[in-house]
Design a protein around this motif. Sequence first.
Motif, PDB file in Angstrom:
ATOM      1  N   MET A 170      -0.830 -14.055 -15.895  1.00 51.65           N
ATOM      2  CA  MET A 170       0.350 -13.685 -15.117  1.00 51.65           C
ATOM      3  C   MET A 170       0.041 -12.417 -14.322  1.00 51.65           C
ATOM      4  O   MET A 170      -0.581 -11.479 -14.829  1.00 51.65           O
ATOM      5  N   LEU A 171       0.497 -12.403 -13.086  1.00 54.46           N
ATOM      6  CA  LEU A 171       0.310 -11.233 -12.244  1.00 54.46           C
ATOM      7  C   LEU A 171       1.539 -10.342 -12.392  1.00 54.46           C
ATOM      8  O   LEU A 171       2.649 -10.739 -12.040  1.00 54.46           O
ATOM      9  N   ASP A 172       1.306  -9.171 -12.936  1.00 57.30           N
ATOM     10  CA  ASP A 172       2.419  -8.248 -13.116  1.00 57.30           C
ATOM     11  C   ASP A 172       2.545  -7.434 -11.833  1.00 57.30           C
ATOM     12  O   ASP A 172       1.791  -6.481 -11.594  1.00 57.30           O
ATOM     13  N   ALA A 173       3.484  -7.819 -10.996  1.00 55.31           N
ATOM     14  CA  ALA A 173       3.615  -7.187  -9.681  1.00 55.31           C
ATOM     15  C   ALA A 173       4.054  -5.735  -9.789  1.00 55.31           C
ATOM     16  O   ALA A 173       3.873  -4.960  -8.848  1.00 55.31           O
ATOM     17  N   LEU A 174       4.643  -5.335 -10.901  1.00 54.14           N
ATOM     18  CA  LEU A 174       5.150  -3.969 -11.051  1.00 54.14           C
ATOM     19  C   LEU A 174       4.093  -3.025 -11.620  1.00 54.14           C
ATOM     20  O   LEU A 174       4.291  -1.821 -11.638  1.00 54.14           O
ATOM     21  N   LEU A 175       2.996  -3.609 -12.117  1.00 49.73           N
ATOM     22  CA  LEU A 175       1.966  -2.774 -12.737  1.00 49.73           C
ATOM     23  C   LEU A 175       1.118  -2.114 -11.645  1.00 49.73           C
ATOM     24  O   LEU A 175       0.508  -2.801 -10.836  1.00 49.73           O
ATOM     25  N   PRO A 176       1.077  -0.787 -11.587  1.00 49.63           N
ATOM     26  CA  PRO A 176       0.287  -0.128 -10.535  1.00 49.63           C
ATOM     27  C   PRO A 176      -1.214  -0.324 -10.784  1.00 49.63           C
ATOM     28  O   PRO A 176      -1.694  -0.073 -11.883  1.00 49.63           O
ATOM     29  N   THR A 177      -1.881  -0.830  -9.783  1.00 43.10           N
ATOM     30  CA  THR A 177      -3.333  -1.053  -9.911  1.00 43.10           C
ATOM     31  C   THR A 177      -4.037  -0.571  -8.661  1.00 43.10           C
ATOM     32  O   THR A 177      -3.427  -0.461  -7.588  1.00 43.10           O
ATOM     33  N   SER A 178      -5.331  -0.306  -8.811  1.00 38.49           N
ATOM     34  CA  SER A 178      -6.183   0.028  -7.665  1.00 38.49           C
ATOM     35  C   SER A 178      -7.275  -1.041  -7.586  1.00 38.49           C
ATOM     36  O   SER A 178      -7.507  -1.769  -8.548  1.00 38.49           O
ATOM     37  N   VAL A 179      -7.933  -1.099  -6.458  1.00 36.69           N
ATOM     38  CA  VAL A 179      -9.077  -2.011  -6.310  1.00 36.69           C
ATOM     39  C   VAL A 179     -10.312  -1.131  -6.158  1.00 36.69           C
ATOM     40  O   VAL A 179     -10.338  -0.256  -5.296  1.00 36.69           O
ATOM     41  N   TYR A 180     -11.275  -1.330  -6.999  1.00 38.31           N
ATOM     42  CA  TYR A 180     -12.490  -0.529  -6.919  1.00 38.31           C
ATOM     43  C   TYR A 180     -13.702  -1.425  -6.661  1.00 38.31           C
ATOM     44  O   TYR A 180     -13.625  -2.648  -6.788  1.00 38.31           O
ATOM     45  N   ALA A 181     -14.802  -0.795  -6.290  1.00 34.57           N
ATOM     46  CA  ALA A 181     -16.016  -1.558  -5.938  1.00 34.57           C
ATOM     47  C   ALA A 181     -16.808  -1.883  -7.201  1.00 34.57           C
ATOM     48  O   ALA A 181     -17.142  -0.983  -7.968  1.00 34.57           O
ATOM     49  N   GLU A 182     -17.064  -3.139  -7.365  1.00 37.97           N
ATOM     50  CA  GLU A 182     -17.844  -3.569  -8.535  1.00 37.97           C
ATOM     51  C   GLU A 182     -19.337  -3.331  -8.314  1.00 37.97           C
ATOM     52  O   GLU A 182     -20.087  -3.129  -9.256  1.00 37.97           O
ATOM     53  N   LYS A 183     -19.737  -3.388  -7.017  1.00 35.37           N
ATOM     54  CA  LYS A 183     -21.153  -3.197  -6.685  1.00 35.37           C
ATOM     55  C   LYS A 183     -21.259  -2.318  -5.447  1.00 35.37           C
ATOM     56  O   LYS A 183     -20.295  -2.215  -4.670  1.00 35.37           O
TER      57      LYS A 183
END
Lengths: 395, 97
Positions: A170-183
């Motif tokens: 489930m995608l928790d739309a309220l959960l604050p997330t960032s996108v970081y570089a895996e490589k």
Amino acid sequence: MRVRIEGDGEACLNLCTQLNLRFSDVRRLDAYTVEMSMQYPNYRKLHALHDGRFSLKIVRGWGTPFLLRRIKRRWGLFAGGLFCLVIVWCSSFYIWELEVSGNETVSQGEILRALDELGVEIGTNRLLVNQEYLSNEMLQKIPELSWFALNISGSRAVAQVQECEAEPKMLDALLPTSVYAEKSGVLTKVTVLNGTGLFKVGDAVSEGEILVSGRMDSLSTGARYVHSIAEIYAETQYDLEAEIPLETVTKSYTGANREKYALILGDARLNLCFMGRNQTGSYDKITTINKLRLWDGTALPIGLVKETYQAYEPICAAVDPEAAEKLLQERLAQQLEREIGEGGEIRSASFHALTEEGLLRVQMHAVCVEEIGVEREMTTKELAEAKQENQTKEE
Amino acid sequence: MKKRTEGLSVPERVSACFDLPIETAVGITRVTIAGNHRVHVENHKGIAEYGDQHIVIHGSRQDIVICGRDLRLRSMSNYELVILGNVQTLELKPDGR
């Protein structure tokens, strides 16, 4: 059966044809004796109707009537046969073969162990198996199963299972997330659907850097935290290496094969070969189990195990360098495909082979384009810092 | 000049009159020999003598004498019989009955 005719053999043959009695393979032994083959009912008719011109005598007989006549005084044989029939009949009430089908993630051993705990194993009386109880208990014991049934056919039981489907994430739309570089790599495509993009196409990023922040600043409400969603592709570079020894150990079969047999009676094993139990040296062991079955496929608790020991001597053999290089290149290409995933693309790849200390080493340099953005929940530290920043601004 | 039907039985004469093959006449014994190892006798009247070197079979008007080596009766019914072996001579003799 073989019948000997003494006297007027020709008269006997003519009588047979008149009575329409089939016979074959007529041979004259001497001037007064002829032998022929015929079936027992025909012989009885001929014997009943023949006159005094010839005499009949059974020389040899095949088939059930003759067999029964030969063994009619041997009561032990009849008793043994009857005993075997009773044993076979009784054994058909027990489970002698247990299989599992339909499982993918739950192991066969786990299912068999659970069945064992519920009293269903090899040798269980099939009449005592309560299907409903078993099904309920199995679903409670193994929560990964959504359906269970034990199909018993004769002495063969098949445990059919169906596994629960994994719940979608489930995608928790309220959960604050960032996108970081895996490589690490150079960005080729940046599509930010939610969040604040920190890099643009052509920028070089290193592994672990935040590409899209979950914090969005607003003039009216200050900073707010969102669930970042972005599609980030970058050009990445790989340097992979694999090696293989140029000499390998192979098996040279000596041809000295040995076979051992054992009898399986239920759970017990009875070795039929007591000599030379300890096989020395290097050998391959091939085990074949032949279970005794009735004509309808019902398994019996009796089986024959054949163990073949194939002796070999380990010898060193040189590896073809070209074939080895090709093999390593294929391995490296497969490894790279696994690393870049399904959406990735190999732009270019080059190989370099070198031989060192009896090893063939192949190095691969590849340039790929792949998605490197991975979501990560914002840490409490990040959130606390942002909160503090907001408070400072308000003050 | 002798008539073509002289010495024949009535069924044989009827067959001859209608230009039919003589073996279609009722009661005629027919002997077929394949190479020198198989003799097929149709419409026989029984076996007179049986041995591995000679076999005598009653025909409709003559006896059929088969001589050879390793002769044996392969099969026999009311109508026909088959003899296998190394057949050397096949002779027709006046009926001895």
